[in-house]
Design a protein around this motif. Structure first.
Motif, PDB file in Angstrom:
ATOM      1  N   ARG A 102       6.449  11.854  -6.704  1.00  0.00           N
ATOM      2  CA  ARG A 102       5.831  11.371  -7.996  1.00  0.00           C
ATOM      3  C   ARG A 102       6.786  11.840  -9.106  1.00  0.00           C
ATOM      4  N   ARG A 103       8.005  11.857  -8.993  1.00  0.00           N
ATOM      5  CA  ARG A 103       9.024  12.089 -10.097  1.00  0.00           C
ATOM      6  C   ARG A 103      10.143  11.120 -10.134  1.00  0.00           C
ATOM      7  N   SER A 104      11.091  11.154 -11.182  1.00  0.00           N
ATOM      8  CA  SER A 104      11.991  10.339 -11.118  1.00  0.00           C
ATOM      9  C   SER A 104      13.061  10.591 -10.117  1.00  0.00           C
ATOM     10  N   THR A 105      13.529   9.286  -9.643  1.00  0.00           N
ATOM     11  CA  THR A 105      14.296   9.484  -8.632  1.00  0.00           C
ATOM     12  C   THR A 105      15.697   8.295  -8.833  1.00  0.00           C
ATOM     13  N   CYS A 106      16.379   8.425  -7.848  1.00  0.00           N
ATOM     14  CA  CYS A 106      17.517   7.300  -7.984  1.00  0.00           C
ATOM     15  C   CYS A 106      17.046   5.669  -7.523  1.00  0.00           C
ATOM     16  N   TYR A 107      15.927   5.915  -6.616  1.00  0.00           N
ATOM     17  CA  TYR A 107      15.782   4.628  -6.116  1.00  0.00           C
ATOM     18  C   TYR A 107      14.013   4.599  -6.175  1.00  0.00           C
ATOM     19  N   GLU A 108      13.735   3.205  -6.501  1.00  0.00           N
ATOM     20  CA  GLU A 108      12.345   2.856  -6.913  1.00  0.00           C
ATOM     21  C   GLU A 108      11.867   2.531  -5.413  1.00  0.00           C
ATOM     22  N   MET A 109      10.561   2.797  -5.535  1.00  0.00           N
ATOM     23  CA  MET A 109       9.447   2.737  -4.316  1.00  0.00           C
ATOM     24  C   MET A 109       9.612   1.355  -3.837  1.00  0.00           C
ATOM     25  N   ASP A 110       9.474   0.190  -4.577  1.00  0.00           N
ATOM     26  CA  ASP A 110       9.381  -1.136  -4.221  1.00  0.00           C
ATOM     27  C   ASP A 110      10.598  -1.483  -3.287  1.00  0.00           C
ATOM     28  N   THR A 111      11.773  -0.927  -4.001  1.00  0.00           N
ATOM     29  CA  THR A 111      13.131  -1.159  -3.340  1.00  0.00           C
ATOM     30  C   THR A 111      13.316  -0.324  -1.933  1.00  0.00           C
ATOM     31  N   LEU A 112      12.610   0.645  -2.048  1.00  0.00           N
ATOM     32  CA  LEU A 112      12.650   1.607  -0.616  1.00  0.00           C
ATOM     33  C   LEU A 112      11.887   1.111   0.345  1.00  0.00           C
ATOM     34  N   PHE A 113      10.608   0.455  -0.121  1.00  0.00           N
ATOM     35  CA  PHE A 113       9.776  -0.316   0.814  1.00  0.00           C
ATOM     36  C   PHE A 113      10.345  -1.392   1.477  1.00  0.00           C
ATOM     37  N   ARG A 114      11.145  -2.281   0.730  1.00  0.00           N
ATOM     38  CA  ARG A 114      12.052  -3.461   1.407  1.00  0.00           C
ATOM     39  C   ARG A 114      12.954  -3.038   2.350  1.00  0.00           C
ATOM     40  N   VAL A 115      13.661  -1.777   2.046  1.00  0.00           N
ATOM     41  CA  VAL A 115      14.606  -1.404   2.736  1.00  0.00           C
ATOM     42  C   VAL A 115      14.212  -0.792   4.099  1.00  0.00           C
ATOM     43  N   PHE A 116      13.011  -0.196   4.163  1.00  0.00           N
ATOM     44  CA  PHE A 116      12.351   0.249   5.499  1.00  0.00           C
ATOM     45  C   PHE A 116      11.764  -0.733   6.235  1.00  0.00           C
ATOM     46  N   GLU A 171      24.322   2.247   8.446  1.00  0.00           N
ATOM     47  CA  GLU A 171      25.483   1.363   8.930  1.00  0.00           C
ATOM     48  C   GLU A 171      25.105  -0.012   8.503  1.00  0.00           C
ATOM     49  N   TYR A 172      24.357  -0.637   8.740  1.00  0.00           N
ATOM     50  CA  TYR A 172      23.959  -2.057   8.297  1.00  0.00           C
ATOM     51  C   TYR A 172      24.016  -2.375   6.969  1.00  0.00           C
ATOM     52  N   LEU A 173      23.480  -1.539   6.192  1.00  0.00           N
ATOM     53  CA  LEU A 173      23.474  -1.483   4.592  1.00  0.00           C
ATOM     54  C   LEU A 173      25.244  -1.450   4.209  1.00  0.00           C
ATOM     55  N   ASP A 174      25.659  -0.587   4.777  1.00  0.00           N
ATOM     56  CA  ASP A 174      27.254  -0.273   4.121  1.00  0.00           C
ATOM     57  C   ASP A 174      28.225  -1.677   4.619  1.00  0.00           C
ATOM     58  N   SER A 175      27.616  -2.373   5.640  1.00  0.00           N
ATOM     59  CA  SER A 175      28.465  -3.422   6.117  1.00  0.00           C
ATOM     60  C   SER A 175      27.891  -4.914   5.516  1.00  0.00           C
ATOM     61  N   HIS A 176      26.867  -4.639   4.606  1.00  0.00           N
ATOM     62  CA  HIS A 176      26.379  -5.909   4.061  1.00  0.00           C
ATOM     63  C   HIS A 176      26.317  -5.644   2.438  1.00  0.00           C
ATOM     64  N   PRO A 177      27.357  -5.537   1.593  1.00  0.00           N
ATOM     65  CA  PRO A 177      27.066  -5.303   0.330  1.00  0.00           C
ATOM     66  C   PRO A 177      26.349  -6.288  -0.617  1.00  0.00           C
ATOM     67  N   GLU A 178      26.342  -7.598  -0.106  1.00  0.00           N
ATOM     68  CA  GLU A 178      25.656  -8.640  -0.771  1.00  0.00           C
ATOM     69  C   GLU A 178      24.053  -8.613  -0.617  1.00  0.00           C
ATOM     70  N   LEU A 179      23.642  -8.082   0.573  1.00  0.00           N
ATOM     71  CA  LEU A 179      22.349  -7.678   0.917  1.00  0.00           C
ATOM     72  C   LEU A 179      22.064  -6.440   0.078  1.00  0.00           C
ATOM     73  N   CYS A 180      22.578  -5.431  -0.158  1.00  0.00           N
ATOM     74  CA  CYS A 180      22.385  -4.445  -1.037  1.00  0.00           C
ATOM     75  C   CYS A 180      22.094  -4.828  -2.466  1.00  0.00           C
ATOM     76  N   GLU A 181      23.159  -5.886  -2.911  1.00  0.00           N
ATOM     77  CA  GLU A 181      22.854  -6.355  -4.233  1.00  0.00           C
ATOM     78  C   GLU A 181      21.382  -6.967  -4.610  1.00  0.00           C
ATOM     79  N   ARG A 182      21.093  -7.659  -3.221  1.00  0.00           N
ATOM     80  CA  ARG A 182      19.694  -8.382  -3.499  1.00  0.00           C
ATOM     81  C   ARG A 182      18.661  -7.577  -3.308  1.00  0.00           C
TER      82      ARG A 182
END
Length: 367
Positions: A81-95, A111-122
């Motif tokens: 419940r405080r400001s962070t670098c990552y929004e909850m909806d983004t983290l929901f998709r990541v998990f 490791e998967y995110l590091d090797s797929h920069p285009e996915l991180c952008e989406r």
């Protein structure tokens, strides 16, 4: 293929045209609001059911990146419940991505995110979270209920994609959870059902109650779901009349206000048969959507049509002779009769629809 604006419009047009589907569900029932995780689970199920049937939609990652969830208020399930670098909806998709692949720890996800920069952008990740951030997010920031929703949503997506012929990274679990250690037989007896009545009612309230509504006026102090809760309570018990059941329900329910027996009867009796059937159809659609992901109903389907009769009618049937007809036995008794269509076979029978039988109707006409 990449989901286009046209392909997404096609999907949501199909959803809007389905007679028993409302999306998002919070907008169609007071049972859910924009913080209800059960509503979010239902929405993901509705969209994924149609999404993967489109010929351009053959990627699970594309789905979780595109899934519209901007309306959902994740802050209700955010322990920080405080400001962070990552929004909850983004983290929901990541998990959800982690659960789709079945990775047991955050290392594989990182490791998967590091090797797929285009996915991180989406996913709108400016930078990839480090492993400790991912661990804290799942174990400390997400509530337990939100973690459960991530796992259920991923399972639903896997099943809907696989059913549509889309390649999935792992085999989804299709078996229903066991009844528990106290269940020693394959078929529960009456007491076993009563012991689990609270759990059954909670599940019914999430899946079924949104489909039903009463014709009530303004200013009613008793919540509508209390009536359906009482109806479920009566249905799970043998030969329990409304007045007696309503008194017991007062003590067993956790609600502050519950309906009296006569008020409950009046509300139910005021519902026309066609309205009841329409609401029942919608509830069955909700239920079968959920059951579609289980082994018990997956590709099962023997449909049986039968006629059943109510208890003998002992009142005055004047003016209702065409509805309160004779019984199947050769006697002088009268009763209502109902034609039912049921899904049977490798599963617990499920009544898909029922209609009253009137005098003079042929079996062919009923079918």
């Amino acid at each position: 293929m990449v989901a286009t604006w046209e392909s997404q419009r096609t999907v949501f047009r199909r959803i809007a045209q389905q007679p028993y589907v409302q999306w998002p569900v919070y907008d169609s029932t007071p049972l859910y609001d924009q913080t209800s995780l059960a509503g979010l689970e239902s929405d993901i199920q509705i969209v994924s059911e149609v999404w993967f049937t489109h010929h351009e939609h053959d990627s699970l990652e594309q789905f979780i990146c595109t899934l519209p969830i901007a309306y959902f208020r994740f802050e209700a399930h955010d322990r920080y419940r405080r400001s962070t670098c990552y929004e909850m909806d983004t983290l929901f998709r990541v998990f959800m991505l982690k659960e789709l692949h079945g990775w047991k720890n955050e290392t594989a996800l990182l490791e998967y995110l590091d090797s797929h920069p285009e996915l991180c952008e989406r996913l709108e990740l400016g930078t990839v979270p480090d492993q400790s951030t991912l661990w804290r997010t799942w174990n400390e920031r997400f509530t337990r209920d939100l973690r459960d929703t991530v796992q259920k949503a991923a399972r639903t997506i896997l099943i809907k994609a696989q059913n549509a012929g889309v390649a999935v990274p792992r085999e989804p679990e299709r078996n229903l959870p066991g009844r528990g250690d106290d269940a020693t037989e394959s078929d529960p007896n009456d007491q076993a059902i009563l012991d689990k009545a609270g759990k059954i009612t909670d599940h019914i309230s999430r899946v079924v109650f949104p489909a039903f509504s009463l014709n009530r006026g303004e200013g009613c102090e008793i919540p509508e779901n209390a009536y359906w809760g009482l109806q479920t309570y009566l249905g799970l018990r043998e030969n329990l009349a409304a007045n007696e059941g309503a008194q017991s329900f007062i003590h067993e329910s956790t609600r502050d206000r519950t309906p009296l027996g006569h008020g409950h009867r009046d509300q139910i009796r005021d519902l026309p048969i066609e309205q009841i059937r329409e609401m029942y159809r919608q509830a069955v659609q909700q239920l079968t959507n959920e059951l579609a992901g289980t082994e018990e109903f997956f590709r099962a389907g023997i449909v049986a049509i039968d006629i059943t009769e109510d208890d003998p009618f002992t009142g005055d049937r004047t003016g209702h002779e065409d509805e309160i007809i004779g019984t199947k036995e050769k006697n002088d008794e009268y009763a209502y009769q109902w034609a039912t269509v049921q899904l049977v076979g490798n599963a617990v029978p499920l009544v898909l629809d029922a209609r009253p039988v009137r005098r003079g109707e042929s079996r062919k006409e009923i079918v």
